[in-house]
Structure formats: structure tokens, C-alpha cells
Motif scaffolding. Structure first.
Motif, PDB file in Angstrom:
ATOM      1  N   UNK A 294      18.890   0.144  47.231  1.00 27.87           N
ATOM      2  CA  UNK A 294      19.234  -1.284  47.243  1.00 27.87           C
ATOM      3  C   UNK A 294      18.684  -2.078  46.049  1.00 27.87           C
ATOM      4  N   UNK A 295      17.373  -2.050  45.788  1.00 24.75           N
ATOM      5  CA  UNK A 295      16.872  -2.917  44.709  1.00 24.75           C
ATOM      6  C   UNK A 295      17.547  -2.631  43.367  1.00 24.75           C
ATOM      7  N   UNK A 296      17.694  -1.344  43.024  1.00 26.67           N
ATOM      8  CA  UNK A 296      18.303  -1.007  41.738  1.00 26.67           C
ATOM      9  C   UNK A 296      19.795  -1.308  41.756  1.00 26.67           C
ATOM     10  N   UNK A 297      20.462  -0.919  42.840  1.00 25.63           N
ATOM     11  CA  UNK A 297      21.897  -1.159  42.963  1.00 25.63           C
ATOM     12  C   UNK A 297      22.228  -2.639  42.840  1.00 25.63           C
ATOM     13  N   UNK A 298      21.472  -3.470  43.562  1.00 26.83           N
ATOM     14  CA  UNK A 298      21.737  -4.913  43.518  1.00 26.83           C
ATOM     15  C   UNK A 298      21.472  -5.459  42.123  1.00 26.83           C
ATOM     16  N   UNK A 299      20.388  -4.973  41.491  1.00 26.99           N
ATOM     17  CA  UNK A 299      20.072  -5.505  40.153  1.00 26.99           C
ATOM     18  C   UNK A 299      21.205  -5.185  39.180  1.00 26.99           C
ATOM     19  N   UNK A 300      21.940  -4.103  39.445  1.00 28.37           N
ATOM     20  CA  UNK A 300      23.032  -3.751  38.540  1.00 28.37           C
ATOM     21  C   UNK A 300      24.338  -4.442  38.911  1.00 28.37           C
ATOM     22  N   UNK A 301      24.329  -5.180  40.039  1.00 28.46           N
ATOM     23  CA  UNK A 301      25.521  -5.948  40.404  1.00 28.46           C
ATOM     24  C   UNK A 301      25.568  -7.291  39.672  1.00 28.46           C
ATOM     25  N   UNK A 302      24.449  -7.626  38.988  1.00 30.99           N
ATOM     26  CA  UNK A 302      24.424  -8.883  38.246  1.00 30.99           C
ATOM     27  C   UNK A 302      25.301  -8.722  37.004  1.00 30.99           C
ATOM     28  N   UNK A 303      26.378  -9.510  36.929  1.00 33.66           N
ATOM     29  CA  UNK A 303      27.307  -9.369  35.817  1.00 33.66           C
ATOM     30  C   UNK A 303      26.773  -9.994  34.536  1.00 33.66           C
ATOM     31  N   UNK A 304      27.416  -9.684  33.418  1.00 32.28           N
ATOM     32  CA  UNK A 304      26.973 -10.248  32.141  1.00 32.28           C
ATOM     33  C   UNK A 304      27.568 -11.632  31.898  1.00 32.28           C
TER      34      UNK A 304
ATOM     35  N   UNK B  37      27.572 -13.541  46.308  1.00 34.11           N
ATOM     36  CA  UNK B  37      27.445 -12.150  46.706  1.00 34.11           C
ATOM     37  C   UNK B  37      26.006 -11.640  46.519  1.00 34.11           C
ATOM     38  N   UNK B  38      25.409 -12.016  45.383  1.00 31.14           N
ATOM     39  CA  UNK B  38      24.037 -11.571  45.111  1.00 31.14           C
ATOM     40  C   UNK B  38      23.059 -12.134  46.143  1.00 31.14           C
ATOM     41  N   UNK B  39      23.271 -13.387  46.534  1.00 30.45           N
ATOM     42  CA  UNK B  39      22.379 -13.976  47.525  1.00 30.45           C
ATOM     43  C   UNK B  39      22.590 -13.325  48.896  1.00 30.45           C
ATOM     44  N   UNK B  40      23.855 -12.989  49.216  1.00 23.33           N
ATOM     45  CA  UNK B  40      24.122 -12.282  50.474  1.00 23.33           C
ATOM     46  C   UNK B  40      23.417 -10.924  50.461  1.00 23.33           C
ATOM     47  N   UNK B  41      23.481 -10.228  49.316  1.00 24.94           N
ATOM     48  CA  UNK B  41      22.805  -8.933  49.191  1.00 24.94           C
ATOM     49  C   UNK B  41      21.289  -9.119  49.343  1.00 24.94           C
ATOM     50  N   UNK B  42      20.751 -10.187  48.747  1.00 23.89           N
ATOM     51  CA  UNK B  42      19.312 -10.446  48.848  1.00 23.89           C
ATOM     52  C   UNK B  42      18.910 -10.680  50.302  1.00 23.89           C
ATOM     53  N   UNK B  43      19.752 -11.423  51.028  1.00 21.91           N
ATOM     54  CA  UNK B  43      19.448 -11.667  52.442  1.00 21.91           C
ATOM     55  C   UNK B  43      19.415 -10.340  53.201  1.00 21.91           C
ATOM     56  N   UNK B  44      20.371  -9.445  52.895  1.00 23.37           N
ATOM     57  CA  UNK B  44      20.424  -8.164  53.594  1.00 23.37           C
ATOM     58  C   UNK B  44      19.202  -7.296  53.313  1.00 23.37           C
ATOM     59  N   UNK B  45      18.686  -7.314  52.076  1.00 23.91           N
ATOM     60  CA  UNK B  45      17.476  -6.514  51.770  1.00 23.91           C
ATOM     61  C   UNK B  45      16.269  -7.107  52.482  1.00 23.91           C
ATOM     62  N   UNK B  46      16.246  -8.432  52.585  1.00 23.48           N
ATOM     63  CA  UNK B  46      15.075  -9.095  53.144  1.00 23.48           C
ATOM     64  C   UNK B  46      15.001  -8.930  54.660  1.00 23.48           C
ATOM     65  N   UNK B  47      16.170  -8.848  55.294  1.00 21.81           N
ATOM     66  CA  UNK B  47      16.231  -8.853  56.760  1.00 21.81           C
ATOM     67  C   UNK B  47      15.342  -7.800  57.452  1.00 21.81           C
ATOM     68  N   UNK B  48      15.511  -6.495  57.148  1.00 21.94           N
ATOM     69  CA  UNK B  48      14.682  -5.507  57.855  1.00 21.94           C
ATOM     70  C   UNK B  48      13.187  -5.722  57.615  1.00 21.94           C
ATOM     71  N   UNK B  49      12.843  -6.100  56.376  1.00 21.40           N
ATOM     72  CA  UNK B  49      11.437  -6.322  56.044  1.00 21.40           C
ATOM     73  C   UNK B  49      10.866  -7.450  56.895  1.00 21.40           C
ATOM     74  N   UNK B  50      11.645  -8.532  57.030  1.00 18.92           N
ATOM     75  CA  UNK B  50      11.170  -9.679  57.798  1.00 18.92           C
ATOM     76  C   UNK B  50      10.973  -9.307  59.263  1.00 18.92           C
ATOM     77  N   UNK B  51      11.938  -8.562  59.814  1.00 21.29           N
ATOM     78  CA  UNK B  51      11.827  -8.168  61.223  1.00 21.29           C
ATOM     79  C   UNK B  51      10.544  -7.356  61.438  1.00 21.29           C
ATOM     80  N   UNK B  52      10.338  -6.342  60.590  1.00 23.55           N
ATOM     81  CA  UNK B  52       9.138  -5.511  60.716  1.00 23.55           C
ATOM     82  C   UNK B  52       7.881  -6.356  60.568  1.00 23.55           C
ATOM     83  N   UNK B  53       7.933  -7.277  59.614  1.00 21.34           N
ATOM     84  CA  UNK B  53       6.748  -8.082  59.352  1.00 21.34           C
ATOM     85  C   UNK B  53       6.399  -8.979  60.529  1.00 21.34           C
TER      86      UNK B  53
END
Lengths: 281, 290
Positions: free
Chosen positions: A230-240, A247-263
Motif C-alpha cells: 500500500x504505501x509504495x503503491x499509493x505513492x506511485x499513484x501520485x500523477x505528475x 482518490x489519493x485521500x480515499x486511499x489514505x483513509x483506507x490505509x489509516x483505517x486498520x491502524x486506527x482500529x487496532x490502535x
């Protein structure tokens, strides 16, 4: 008199609340902005007068993310790698920590110090030889190479956390088990592990979070979209030219979600874990 | 009986063996191999290695980007560590007061620390972007700015932007640790100081600061090490650009190793970084020992 002291208390309350609210708002703003943007239609995101709360809520960015991009592949890779790392770290770390906690042997002290010091080694230096070793073993661009790497970096902290947990368990428990005819190995599995289950679970969550969001190893050791996390894949979705912030913010929310639940679930352990290391240190 | 003693002496080693292997192969070996690589030159991966003594290091001195990265790393580390400590302490002092909703605030301020780096960085990049960034919109509307600033694209402000956002990420850690230290100070000390007529400044200087000194040393050591070695945050923010304005030793090491494929030169850069950090750590440790 009473009115004056009441006013005094009120003033004191305000002096605490107002600055704290301001500081908290600043700390939370990027997180809030990320969630808000992920639900905004593109016209709102790129408007000249943006609003804090979306005018219209849309799930379009999430739909595109899951159906028209490589995001599901990244998500699957991250899940596999993070779960494998958690299991392996707990397997190795639990016995490692138990050994360091219960037995006195040569070099034990130095070893614990070394685990502390290893936090200091610069990752960018270590990663060069590690990369060359993985090339040699033909493990570059595999899940295994990332799992091995993450374990190594989750291990020192996990071991120290688990060791302090075991140090807190009275060894009379195992002695009693030995007298009752339980072998040393049996006493680990029947007495020690069940008693330390909450601590072990918290360390597992820590290992999961660490490998879920790791960037540097994943960037170096993977080189195709099929293997990216995820972190690398999302970073490469940033266009030039054109950046699809929704879309990038939606992806960021998805990466954050599991971490927040566990935390949220393990908060008590994490906070005591991170303070313990520094306060006792 | 004999088997039992044997099991007892062998068991500890069996327990720690797997952990030991991991640490040896992926921490100790790479450290030694990485540092020694700085003294060699290798034309291609797996080719002949030639021992060149200090050649790579001599090259560093005439490398302008390295000199810039060296300078930036010092500015970046000092600024981020100081900002994190100051704001962490302010937050901790507030959260040490008794008031309603304290538990909620204590959890909320942890958000920057738990949000994965990639998500934090992308949110900031959107907030700071020149055209559609909310920061420019707000500052223009408030009349603070007359024209928008490219916070991450302008070489004059990029380092400043990266410093502020990096400090944002780890301030919660400092706050929580210092809060634990503050709660360890006995209330009685404040009460007797109050009776003796000590003002709030005096109480802070003579009770609070000495009370958190030991923990502060550990926090400063840890945050210095982490900030100094930080790679992913800066790389994701700016890749060391624009025009190397945010170039630091870890980022320059990585670019040399994996973009320019100069492994030996990269190893030399990282070794200089390791030495710098050791000096900083010894310095902080010594100062606080006194």
C-alpha cells in the motif's frame, strides 16, 4: 466573594481549554481534511472556495479506487505481508524474550543493550547490504523478502516489550508447574503464554502496524505493481501533471483505517509500552 | 536426571537462537558490511571489489550536494527535535491539569502519530499545494499573503515546510511520554512550594523541570536518532528537492545507492551520517549527565 472565586475558576478553565483546543485542532486538521476530501466530488475539491464539510457526499473516489486501479492488489499484498510478519515476529520474539527474561547466561546483559542500540542503526545504510543479499538469494520482489526484513525490525522492540512483560510474571508460577510434573517447555505453553496473552496480542498489533505502513524496504525490495504494498503503491499513484486528490485521500483513509482500529483497541498497551521504554530507560 | 539438566542448559539457547540469527544476519552483518563497503569501489554489482581506502570519502568533500545535505541534516534535526520537545511539553503541561474531557484529548492528540506516514504526507501535500491547497486559500482570505506560495516547490520555503510537518508527526509521542513523567512528580512538592510562597514560574523551574529531566534526556536522544535517520517522510514529501533544498544525508544516501547505483559512495555517505549521529548522541548524553 463566591462570585469572584467562581469567575476565577472559569477563567482558569478557559486558559486550559482554549489553547488546548487550538493545538488539538491543528494536530487533527490534516486527518480531518483527508477524510473530508475523500468524500467530496471533484468539482468541490478543485473549487476556488473550498468548504470544510463536503457540500455533497460522494463515494465515487472509493468506487474508482477499488474497481479501476491497482489498489486491491496493493491491499492484498500489504495484508499478506503484515499478517505473516505478525505471526513470525510473535513466534520468534516470544521465545527470545522468555529466554532473555528467565535464564541467566553469558552475554545476556550485552544482548539487551544491543537490542536497544540497534534502534540507532541508520536504515539507509543497512538496506544496501540487505538488498545485495536478497539479490544473491534471488528473493527480490517476493513477499518473503519483506516479511524477513520487517521481522528483523519489529523484533528488537517486540522482544524488549515482551521481556518486560515476562519480567513482571512471578517465576514461582513455573516452579510450581515444575513440581507438579510439568516440563520447562510445557510450563511455557500451559502457564506463561496463556497468562501473557493480552501483552502478546498488543505486541502482535504493534508488529502488524509497523509492517502495514513500512515504506523504505517495500520501495527497495519490490519492483512490479503485482508485488507492491500500500504505501509504495499509493505513492506511485501520485500523477505528475494532474493529481487526483480525491482518490489519493480515499486511499489514505483506507490505509489509516486498520491502524486506527487496532490502535483504539490496544491504546492502553501502546501508550504504556512507549512510555515504559523512555521513563524506565 | 541427566537429561533434565541437559535440557535446562540447552533450553535457554534454543529459545534465543532464532532471534539471535535474525539479529545477526539482518542487523549486525549489514552494519559491518555497509560500513566496510565505503572503503571499496565496485564497477558493477557482483564484480571485482577494489580496496580504495579513503577515496570515496575524499570525493565527498568536493561534492556540493553532499555538503548541502550535511548542512540541511543538522538544521532539520535540530529544528524538528526542538519543535517537538517544546510543543510536546506544552501539550503535556495542559493535559496534566485536571479538567473534563482530559482522557478524550489525550487520545485525540495521538492521531498524527498513528496515521501512517504515507497518509500523513499526502494530506500535507494536498494542504500545502500551490493551486488548490487549503493553506494558501485561508492565508489569502485572511490577508496574510498577497499571492499564493508553493510551500514544497519553492527552494526558499521547502525546508521550512518539511520541518513543520515532520515535527507535527512525532510531537504526540513526546507529549505522551512527558505527560507520564509529569504525573510521576509528587503533588505534595507543589503544595509545599505553594505554602513557601513560590510563584508559578519558580515552581516550573525548581520542581517541574528537574522532575522530568531524566525522561527528557531519553526523549531527546530518541527523537534525535529518529529525526536524523528519517528517510521515508522527506523522500515522500519532496524527494530531497526542489534543487536539493531539502536534501539530507539519509535521502542522498538512498538516491546514490538506488537511483545512481553508486553503492560504495552511498555507504560512505551513510557512514559519515552514523558518525555525526554518534557525536550528537554523546553530546546530549554528556550534557544531561552533568
Amino acid at each position: 466573594m463566591i462570585a469572584a472565586s467562581k469567575r476565577h475558576v472559569l477563567l482558569k478553565r478557559l486558559l486550559v481549554y482554549v489553547p488546548l483546543l487550538v493545538l488539538t485542532a491543528i494536530l487533527l486538521f490534516p486527518f480531518f481534511w483527508m477524510i473530508s476530501t475523500s468524500f467530496k466530488p471533484a468539482t468541490d475539491i478543485f473549487s476556488k472556495d473550498p468548504t470544510f464539510i463536503p457540500r455533497d457526499i460522494t463515494l465515487e473516489h472509493y468506487r474508482v479506487l477499488w474497481t479501476e486501479t491497482q489498489f486491491p492488489v496493493f491491499f492484498k499484498n500489504s495484508t499478506i505481508i503484515a499478517l505473516s510478519t505478525t505471526v513470525l515476529t510473535l513466534g520468534v520474539g516470544t521465545f527470545f524474550a522468555y529466554g532473555l527474561s528467565r535464564f541467566r547466561f553469558k552475554g545476556r546483559r550485552n544482548f539487551v543493550t544491543l537490542l536497544f542500540l540497534s534502534q540507532m542503526f541508520p536504515l539507509v545504510l543497512l538496506i544496501i547490504p540487505i538488498y545485495l543479499v536478497f539479490i544473491h538469494l534471488e528473493l527480490v520482489n517476493t513477499h518473503l523478502s519483506l516479511v524477513i526484513s520487517y521481522c528483523t525490525f519489529a523484533l528488537p522492540f517486540s522482544t524488549l516489550m515482551l521481556k518486560s512483560y515476562f519480567d513482571g510474571l512471578p517465576s514461582e508460577l513455573e516452579e510450581a508447574a515444575l513440581i507438579d510434573g510439568c516440563g520447562p517447555v510445557g510450563s511455557i505453553f500451559r502457564i506463561v503464554l496463556p497468562l501473557s496473552a493480552p501483552g502478546i496480542a498488543a505486541v502482535g498489533a504493534f508488529a502488524f502496524i509497523l509492517s502495514w505502513q513500512e515504506f523504505t524496504f517495500a520501495l527497495t525490495l519490490t519492483n512490479t505493481n503485482e508485488m507492491r504494498t500500500l504505501p509504495v503503491g499509493i505513492s506511485m499513484m501520485v500523477g505528475f501533471r494532474e493529481v487526483l486528490w480525491g482518490q489519493l485521500m480515499a486511499a489514505s483513509v483506507m490505509v489509516t483505517l486498520p491502524v486506527t482500529v487496532l490502535f483504539v483497541y490496544f491504546q492502553k498497551y501502546f501508550v504504556s509500552g512507549m512510555t515504559m521504554g523512555s521513563v524506565k530507560g | 536426571m541427566k537429561a533434565a539438566t541437559l535440557r535446562k542448559t540447552v533450553l535457554p539457547y534454543l529459545l534465543i537462537a532464532p532471534g539471535l540469527l535474525f539479529v545477526a544476519f539482518l542487523l549486525i552483518y549489514p552494519l559491518i558490511s555497509g560500513v566496510s563497503a565505503g572503503f571499496f569501489l565496485q564497477n558493477r554489482l557482483g564484480g571485482e571489489r577494489e580496496f580504495v581506502w579513503l577515496n570515496n570519502y575524499r570525493q565527498l568533500l568536493s561534492d556540493d550536494i553532499f555538503v548541502l545535505a550535511f548542512k540541511n541534516t543538522i538544521i532539520y534535526t535540530v529544528a524538528v527535535v526542538v519543535l517537538q520537545y517544546v510543543f510536546g511539553l506544552i501539550l503535556a503541561l495542559f493535559l496534566n491539569e485536571e479538567f473534563r474531557g482530559r482522557g478524550l484529548f489525550r487520545s485525540l492528540i495521538l492521531v498524527p502519530w498513528i496515521v501512517p506516514t504515507i497518509a500523513g504526507v499526502l494530506s500535507w501535500r494536498f494542504i500545502l499545494s500551490e493551486q488548490f491547497g487549503i493553506l494558501n486559500v485561508m492565508l489569502l482570505e485572511a490577508g496574510v499573503l498577497s499571492q499564493s506560495i508553493d510551500w514544497l516547490g519553492d527552494p526558499d520555503v521547502a525546508l521550512f515546510s518539511v520541518i513543520i510537518t515532520a515535527a507535527w508527526k512525532n510531537t504526540p509521542f513526546v507529549a505522551v511520554v512527558l505527560l507520564a513523567a509529569l504525573q510521576g512528580i509528587e503533588r505534595q512538592m507543589y503544595e509545599s512550594a505553594l505554602i513557601d510562597g513560590a510563584g508559578s514560574v519558580q515552581r516550573f523551574a525548581y520542581i517541574t523541570l528537574p522532575g522530568i529531566k531524566a525522561v527528557s534526556t531519553v526523549v531527546l536522544l530518541l527523537t534525535t536518532i529518529w529525526t536524523f535517520n528519517q528517510f521515508d517522510f522527506i523522500y515522500l514529501m519532496t524527494k530531497g528537492g526542489p534543487a536539493n533544498a531539502t536534501q539530507t544525508i539519509p535521502v542522498y544516501t538512498y538516491l546514490n545507492a538506488f537511483s545512481f547505483l553508486r553503492f560504495n559512495y552511498a555507504a560512505a555517505i551513510a557512514t559519515v551520517g552514523l558518525l555525526m549521529m554518534l557525536i550528537a548522541v554523546v553530546f546530549i548524553y554528556r550534557r544531561n549527565e552533568e
